[in-house]
Write a protein that holds these residues in place. Structure first.
Motif, short mmCIF file in Angstrom:
data_model
loop_
_atom_site.label_atom_id
_atom_site.label_comp_id
_atom_site.label_asym_id
_atom_site.label_seq_id
_atom_site.Cartn_x
_atom_site.Cartn_y
_atom_site.Cartn_z
N ALA A 87 9.76 -36.89 42.30
CA ALA A 87 8.60 -37.25 41.48
C ALA A 87 7.76 -38.31 42.20
O ALA A 87 8.30 -39.25 42.79
CB ALA A 87 9.05 -37.77 40.12
N GLY A 88 6.46 -38.11 42.15
CA GLY A 88 5.54 -39.00 42.84
C GLY A 88 5.19 -38.54 44.23
O GLY A 88 4.26 -39.08 44.86
N GLY A 89 5.91 -37.55 44.72
CA GLY A 89 5.67 -37.04 46.07
C GLY A 89 4.55 -36.02 46.12
O GLY A 89 3.87 -35.75 45.12
N SER A 90 4.38 -35.43 47.30
CA SER A 90 3.29 -34.47 47.54
C SER A 90 3.82 -33.22 48.23
O SER A 90 4.82 -33.27 48.96
CB SER A 90 2.22 -35.11 48.42
OG SER A 90 1.63 -36.23 47.81
N LEU A 91 3.12 -32.13 47.98
CA LEU A 91 3.35 -30.88 48.70
C LEU A 91 1.99 -30.21 48.89
O LEU A 91 1.07 -30.41 48.08
CB LEU A 91 4.25 -29.93 47.91
CG LEU A 91 5.76 -30.16 47.91
CD1 LEU A 91 6.43 -29.18 46.96
CD2 LEU A 91 6.33 -30.03 49.30
N LYS A 92 1.89 -29.40 49.94
CA LYS A 92 0.68 -28.62 50.14
C LYS A 92 1.07 -27.16 50.27
O LYS A 92 1.82 -26.77 51.17
CB LYS A 92 -0.07 -29.06 51.40
CG LYS A 92 -1.41 -28.37 51.58
CD LYS A 92 -2.19 -28.95 52.74
CE LYS A 92 -3.58 -28.33 52.87
NZ LYS A 92 -4.37 -28.94 53.96
N LEU A 93 0.57 -26.35 49.34
CA LEU A 93 0.81 -24.92 49.37
C LEU A 93 -0.31 -24.23 50.15
O LEU A 93 -1.46 -24.66 50.11
CB LEU A 93 0.86 -24.36 47.95
CG LEU A 93 1.87 -25.00 46.99
CD1 LEU A 93 1.84 -24.26 45.66
CD2 LEU A 93 3.25 -25.03 47.57
N SER A 94 0.06 -23.15 50.81
CA SER A 94 -0.90 -22.32 51.51
C SER A 94 -0.75 -20.88 51.04
O SER A 94 0.34 -20.46 50.65
CB SER A 94 -0.68 -22.37 53.02
OG SER A 94 -0.82 -23.68 53.52
N CYS A 95 -1.83 -20.16 51.09
CA CYS A 95 -1.81 -18.74 50.74
C CYS A 95 -2.68 -18.01 51.76
O CYS A 95 -3.91 -18.19 51.78
CB CYS A 95 -2.33 -18.52 49.34
SG CYS A 95 -2.56 -16.78 48.89
N ALA A 96 -2.05 -17.20 52.58
CA ALA A 96 -2.76 -16.40 53.57
C ALA A 96 -3.07 -15.03 52.99
O ALA A 96 -2.19 -14.39 52.41
CB ALA A 96 -1.93 -16.27 54.83
N ALA A 97 -4.30 -14.59 53.16
CA ALA A 97 -4.76 -13.34 52.57
C ALA A 97 -5.01 -12.29 53.63
O ALA A 97 -5.55 -12.59 54.71
CB ALA A 97 -6.03 -13.58 51.76
N PHE A 98 -4.67 -11.05 53.28
CA PHE A 98 -4.85 -9.93 54.20
C PHE A 98 -5.35 -8.70 53.41
O PHE A 98 -4.95 -8.50 52.27
CB PHE A 98 -3.51 -9.56 54.87
CG PHE A 98 -2.83 -10.70 55.56
CD1 PHE A 98 -1.93 -11.51 54.88
CD2 PHE A 98 -3.10 -10.98 56.89
CE1 PHE A 98 -1.31 -12.56 55.51
CE2 PHE A 98 -2.48 -12.03 57.54
CZ PHE A 98 -1.58 -12.83 56.84
N GLY A 99 -6.19 -7.93 54.06
CA GLY A 99 -6.50 -6.61 53.53
C GLY A 99 -7.68 -6.51 52.58
O GLY A 99 -7.92 -5.43 52.01
N PHE A 100 -8.43 -7.60 52.40
CA PHE A 100 -9.66 -7.53 51.60
C PHE A 100 -10.62 -8.58 52.16
O PHE A 100 -10.26 -9.39 53.00
CB PHE A 100 -9.36 -7.76 50.12
CG PHE A 100 -8.78 -9.11 49.79
CD1 PHE A 100 -7.41 -9.33 49.86
CD2 PHE A 100 -9.59 -10.16 49.38
CE1 PHE A 100 -6.87 -10.57 49.56
CE2 PHE A 100 -9.06 -11.40 49.08
CZ PHE A 100 -7.70 -11.60 49.17
N THR A 101 -11.83 -8.56 51.67
CA THR A 101 -12.86 -9.47 52.17
C THR A 101 -12.67 -10.84 51.53
O THR A 101 -13.16 -11.10 50.43
CB THR A 101 -14.26 -8.92 51.88
OG1 THR A 101 -14.36 -7.61 52.44
CG2 THR A 101 -15.32 -9.82 52.51
#
Length: 128
Positions: free
Chosen positions: A14-28
């Motif tokens: 608790a109090g910490g940080s995370l960074k999520l990523s989402c890579a997209a493929f197959g559409f504009t």
């Protein structure tokens, strides 16, 4: 083939940080509204944040406003969710979603039915 691939989840105090990523493929990607949703055990999927196709509009749920930041890099076909000041109640599976139709309204950005494509999710666990 359309794919949304999330990464960056994990266990944090608790109090910490995370960074999520989402890579997209197959559409504009640079036409798509991108959103993040989450689902905790025994609860319904809920909206977290969304960003317009050009990055010009963002929308957050009240529960994360001021702590989370959504951003995108259209050159990399990737959307991010920076999560700061995490709380145990943020524990959930986080899903990336895409509405591939270029739209000019933010009105429905928080509705899951707006989004056509969904990722498999990444687990975020916040310990107290």
């Amino acid at each position: 083939q359309v794919q949304l691939v999330e990464s960056g989840g994990g266990l944090v105090q608790a109090g910490g940080s995370l960074k999520l990523s989402c890579a997209a493929f197959g559409f504009t990607f640079n036409s798509a509204t991108m959103g993040w949703f989450r689902q905790a055990p025994g609860k319904e999927r809920e909206f977290v944040a969304a960003i317009m196709w050009n990055g010009g509009g963002t929308y957050y749920s009240d529960s994360v406003k001021g702590r989370f930041t959504i951003s995108r890099d259209n050159a990399k076909n990737t959307v991010y969710l920076q999560m700061n000041s995490l709380k145990p109640e943020d524990t959930a599976v986080y899903y990336c979603a895409a509405d591939p139709v270029r739209r000019f309204t933010t009105v429905t950005m928080n509705r899951p039915e707006r989004y056509t494509y969904w990722g498999q999710g990444t687990q975020v666990t916040v310990s107290s």
